[in-house]
Write a protein that holds these residues in place. Sequence first.
Motif, PDB file in Angstrom:
ATOM      1  N   ARG A  57       4.308   5.519  20.862  1.00  0.00           N
ATOM      2  CA  ARG A  57       3.030   4.937  19.942  1.00  0.00           C
ATOM      3  C   ARG A  57       2.652   3.652  20.099  1.00  0.00           C
ATOM      4  N   ARG A  58       1.587   3.285  19.859  1.00  0.00           N
ATOM      5  CA  ARG A  58       1.274   1.856  19.766  1.00  0.00           C
ATOM      6  C   ARG A  58       1.068   1.128  18.516  1.00  0.00           C
ATOM      7  N   CYS A  59       1.407  -0.128  18.445  1.00  0.00           N
ATOM      8  CA  CYS A  59       1.296  -0.744  17.217  1.00  0.00           C
ATOM      9  C   CYS A  59       0.736  -1.969  17.205  1.00  0.00           C
ATOM     10  N   ARG A  60       0.264  -2.558  16.284  1.00  0.00           N
ATOM     11  CA  ARG A  60      -0.311  -4.120  16.417  1.00  0.00           C
ATOM     12  C   ARG A  60       0.528  -4.941  15.771  1.00  0.00           C
ATOM     13  N   ILE A  69       7.695   2.726   6.859  1.00  0.00           N
ATOM     14  CA  ILE A  69       8.543   3.932   6.804  1.00  0.00           C
ATOM     15  C   ILE A  69       8.120   5.138   7.139  1.00  0.00           C
ATOM     16  N   ALA A  70       6.716   5.321   7.076  1.00  0.00           N
ATOM     17  CA  ALA A  70       6.170   6.377   7.691  1.00  0.00           C
ATOM     18  C   ALA A  70       5.968   6.688   8.931  1.00  0.00           C
ATOM     19  N   SER A  71       5.639   5.388   9.630  1.00  0.00           N
ATOM     20  CA  SER A  71       5.610   5.602  10.922  1.00  0.00           C
ATOM     21  C   SER A  71       6.856   5.621  11.586  1.00  0.00           C
ATOM     22  N   ALA A  72       8.035   5.008  10.911  1.00  0.00           N
ATOM     23  CA  ALA A  72       9.518   5.433  11.540  1.00  0.00           C
ATOM     24  C   ALA A  72       9.809   6.908  11.560  1.00  0.00           C
ATOM     25  N   HIS A  73       9.361   7.361  10.268  1.00  0.00           N
ATOM     26  CA  HIS A  73       9.531   8.916  10.195  1.00  0.00           C
ATOM     27  C   HIS A  73       8.922   9.740  11.157  1.00  0.00           C
ATOM     28  N   GLN A  74       7.884   9.336  11.583  1.00  0.00           N
ATOM     29  CA  GLN A  74       7.072  10.140  12.692  1.00  0.00           C
ATOM     30  C   GLN A  74       7.628  10.040  13.868  1.00  0.00           C
ATOM     31  N   MET A  75       7.921   8.560  14.056  1.00  0.00           N
ATOM     32  CA  MET A  75       8.391   8.180  15.399  1.00  0.00           C
ATOM     33  C   MET A  75       9.982   8.951  15.657  1.00  0.00           C
ATOM     34  N   PHE A  76      10.752   9.325  14.721  1.00  0.00           N
ATOM     35  CA  PHE A  76      12.079   9.798  15.071  1.00  0.00           C
ATOM     36  C   PHE A  76      12.058  11.122  14.377  1.00  0.00           C
ATOM     37  N   ASN A  77      10.869  11.635  13.835  1.00  0.00           N
ATOM     38  CA  ASN A  77      10.609  13.117  13.601  1.00  0.00           C
ATOM     39  C   ASN A  77      11.615  13.326  12.492  1.00  0.00           C
ATOM     40  N   THR A  78      11.868  12.659  11.306  1.00  0.00           N
ATOM     41  CA  THR A  78      12.872  12.928  10.379  1.00  0.00           C
ATOM     42  C   THR A  78      12.039  12.472   9.021  1.00  0.00           C
ATOM     43  N   ARG A  79      12.604  12.679   7.979  1.00  0.00           N
ATOM     44  CA  ARG A  79      12.106  12.297   6.743  1.00  0.00           C
ATOM     45  C   ARG A  79      13.031  11.587   5.877  1.00  0.00           C
ATOM     46  N   SER A  80      14.183  11.512   6.293  1.00  0.00           N
ATOM     47  CA  SER A  80      15.416  11.357   5.733  1.00  0.00           C
ATOM     48  C   SER A  80      15.473   9.558   5.614  1.00  0.00           C
ATOM     49  N   GLY A 105       0.915  -1.278   0.123  1.00  0.00           N
ATOM     50  CA  GLY A 105       0.058   0.034  -0.053  1.00  0.00           C
ATOM     51  C   GLY A 105       0.902   1.282  -0.138  1.00  0.00           C
ATOM     52  N   ASP A 106       0.310   2.215   0.261  1.00  0.00           N
ATOM     53  CA  ASP A 106       0.773   3.506   0.019  1.00  0.00           C
ATOM     54  C   ASP A 106       1.949   3.872   1.295  1.00  0.00           C
ATOM     55  N   ALA A 107       3.318   3.906   0.747  1.00  0.00           N
ATOM     56  CA  ALA A 107       4.172   3.829   1.783  1.00  0.00           C
ATOM     57  C   ALA A 107       4.069   5.361   2.736  1.00  0.00           C
ATOM     58  N   ARG A 108       3.267   6.352   2.066  1.00  0.00           N
ATOM     59  CA  ARG A 108       3.333   7.642   3.112  1.00  0.00           C
ATOM     60  C   ARG A 108       2.362   7.292   4.240  1.00  0.00           C
ATOM     61  N   ILE A 109       1.609   6.171   4.251  1.00  0.00           N
ATOM     62  CA  ILE A 109       0.376   6.057   5.274  1.00  0.00           C
ATOM     63  C   ILE A 109       1.256   5.392   6.395  1.00  0.00           C
ATOM     64  N   ALA A 110       1.217   6.053   7.711  1.00  0.00           N
ATOM     65  CA  ALA A 110       1.813   5.600   8.838  1.00  0.00           C
ATOM     66  C   ALA A 110       0.819   4.362   9.363  1.00  0.00           C
ATOM     67  N   THR A 111       0.762   3.087   9.044  1.00  0.00           N
ATOM     68  CA  THR A 111      -0.040   2.075   9.513  1.00  0.00           C
ATOM     69  C   THR A 111       0.639   1.822  10.888  1.00  0.00           C
ATOM     70  N   PRO A 112      -0.355   1.827  11.923  1.00  0.00           N
ATOM     71  CA  PRO A 112       0.221   1.290  13.413  1.00  0.00           C
ATOM     72  C   PRO A 112       0.232  -0.154  13.337  1.00  0.00           C
ATOM     73  N   VAL A 113       1.102  -0.733  12.440  1.00  0.00           N
ATOM     74  CA  VAL A 113       1.638  -2.009  12.603  1.00  0.00           C
ATOM     75  C   VAL A 113       3.094  -2.350  12.820  1.00  0.00           C
ATOM     76  N   CYS A 114       3.360  -3.616  13.229  1.00  0.00           N
ATOM     77  CA  CYS A 114       4.765  -3.833  13.165  1.00  0.00           C
ATOM     78  C   CYS A 114       5.278  -5.324  13.312  1.00  0.00           C
ATOM     79  N   VAL A 115       6.285  -5.531  12.762  1.00  0.00           N
ATOM     80  CA  VAL A 115       6.794  -7.031  12.832  1.00  0.00           C
ATOM     81  C   VAL A 115       7.948  -7.142  13.570  1.00  0.00           C
ATOM     82  N   LEU A 116       7.805  -8.223  14.461  1.00  0.00           N
ATOM     83  CA  LEU A 116       9.186  -8.523  15.266  1.00  0.00           C
ATOM     84  C   LEU A 116       9.988  -9.588  14.864  1.00  0.00           C
ATOM     85  N   GLY A 117      11.092  -9.239  15.533  1.00  0.00           N
ATOM     86  CA  GLY A 117      12.292 -10.037  15.153  1.00  0.00           C
ATOM     87  C   GLY A 117      12.112 -11.211  16.072  1.00  0.00           C
TER      88      GLY A 117
END
Lengths: 227, 401
Positions: free
Chosen positions: B183-186, B210-221, B148-160
């Motif tokens: 944040r919280r993610c499923r 990627i969008a969630s990470a950018h929000q979390m760390f307040n960056t866009r790089s 899906g669109d990479a710009r959308i910060a879906t609150p999900v995560c994948v664990l090691g």
Amino acid sequence: MIRLEHVCRSFNVGDQQVAALRDLNIDIGAGEYVSIMGPSGSGKSTLLNMIGLLDRPTSGTYRLDGVDVTALDEVQQAQVRRDKIGFVFQFFHLVPRLSAAMNIELPLILAGVPPEERKPRVAELLASYGLSNRADHRPEQLSGGQRQRVAIARATIMRPAVLLADEPTGNLDRATGREVMTLLEGLVERGVTLILVTHDHEIGDRAGRSLVMVDGQLESDSKRVAP
Amino acid sequence: MNLADTLQFASGSLRGARTRTLLMMLAMAIGVAAVVILTALGEGARRYVIGQFSSLGSNLVIVFPGRTETAGVSPGMLLGQIPRELILEDAQALARSTAIRRYAPLSIGAAQASNGALNREVVVLGSTASLLAIRHMSMGEGSFLPEGDARIATPVCVLGSKISRELFGAQRVVGSWLRLGDRRCRVVGILAGQGMSMGFNTDEVVIVPIASAHQMFNTRSLLRILIEANSREQIIPARDEAERILTERHGERDVTVVTQDAVLATFDRILSALTLAVGGIASISLAVAGILIMNVMLIAVSQRTQEIGLLKALGAPPAQIRRLFFVEAAMLSLLASVAGWLLGELGSSIIGHLYPTLPVGAPWWAVLAALGTALGTGILFSVMPARRAAQLDPVLALARR
């Protein structure tokens, strides 16, 4: 058959020249039985080595069967040794790791005789020297007399015209020595030229011709009328 | 004297002096075995590293910001500038290229992850669904980040797999909520355990869009853009196009694009050189063994003067005697090198069993070189003893008892 003319041989010992043979002139015919006697250091062995082409004269010529063999190169000399000359040594010089039969076979192997031809010749010789039941024994498992018989068999397997024996009985007791001499003399009867170096007068006097050497020169050359 | 007789005579004299033969064989066999084992280890290391690299993905092209000059310092750095950052739009622009099959933007950060009372610091990777395929990762449970669109910060995560174990233990993981930073993610999936791969442990990461990470760390790089080319042949076009597209967008060439192949080739070269060097060092022991053979053969000649004198008296010309000694040495080195080779293969297979992760195995060129060197030195160093034997004076040789 063997003709030595003005043969000299000298060795360098330190910075001195020692003459082992001085101007020897010897003629030996085919089928002769010659003994060479003399004190130690008189040049007997040097003379024998010369005749056997193991040594080269410093000067003079040596003709074997009319060919000047001193002019031959090493390879040709080896060939002459292989085909015309047999050696019997005081210390037998058998190859310790080879069986009696293999020791006898050695000259044939070196001459490149094919295996199927070698085996019967070796077996025949073993039989005629009474060694058939010793064929697979190694030299260390043989008595002195047996060893010398193996050595004589090895010297004669190429059917050489000349047999050179350097003190063949020197390392044997009297009885065995006599046996070996009988064997060698049997070869003379078959036309082999036998030249024998010995200290032992009893053996030396059996030969048809005795050369006595002193200081590298011939002191006497006496022919006996065959008994 | 025919060949069969020569061989038989030579093997006879080898058997005649058993201790000598065995000792010489041992010396040479150890040399050959050393070369085989050491090159097998070197080759094993090389294959291991290459294996590690290919587990990162195949046909990989990596983009990172900043231009690496050959000097190692970019001009901007000297002026106190930081390189222009890579952003998500840069990555999306790469989709235009036909040589590129898929791409995954990557950003990285650290955050506190907690589930109830359990919490720990984790590495957070921001990326897209394509990462799974590009990095050759596999899922242990659930699914990866949604497409899906990479710009959308879906609150999900994948664990090691290790994180999942530590934070959730025996609890049901997929579907649970995880607190990650503020944040919280499923949790939608768990990665299959892979262990270390090139120093980066995928068992201890949490992957978010990627969008969630950018929000979390307040960056866009972006830290990197991973690109998978369509095929092996397309790697270079993919690299060139990525460079062209990004240069166009930035107005100047301020990114570095490397192919994994280039990195791999460098490692390959380094490790091959290492293998070669180690093999070369080991082959010195072969030269030593060769000299040993020469020594022992010289002793053999002086021990066998009588026999040699006899052979001469029996009418063997010098060439024949030379040949006999020569064949003897050749036979010895042949036997010894084959024994050493077997010993080396045995040794490397034992090492292979002890360290199953290391794909040990001597390369064929090393085996050939070891055998060749062993035979070569054995034969070369037998020339002198053979000549000495042939030049021996038969009178002197026979005079001795």
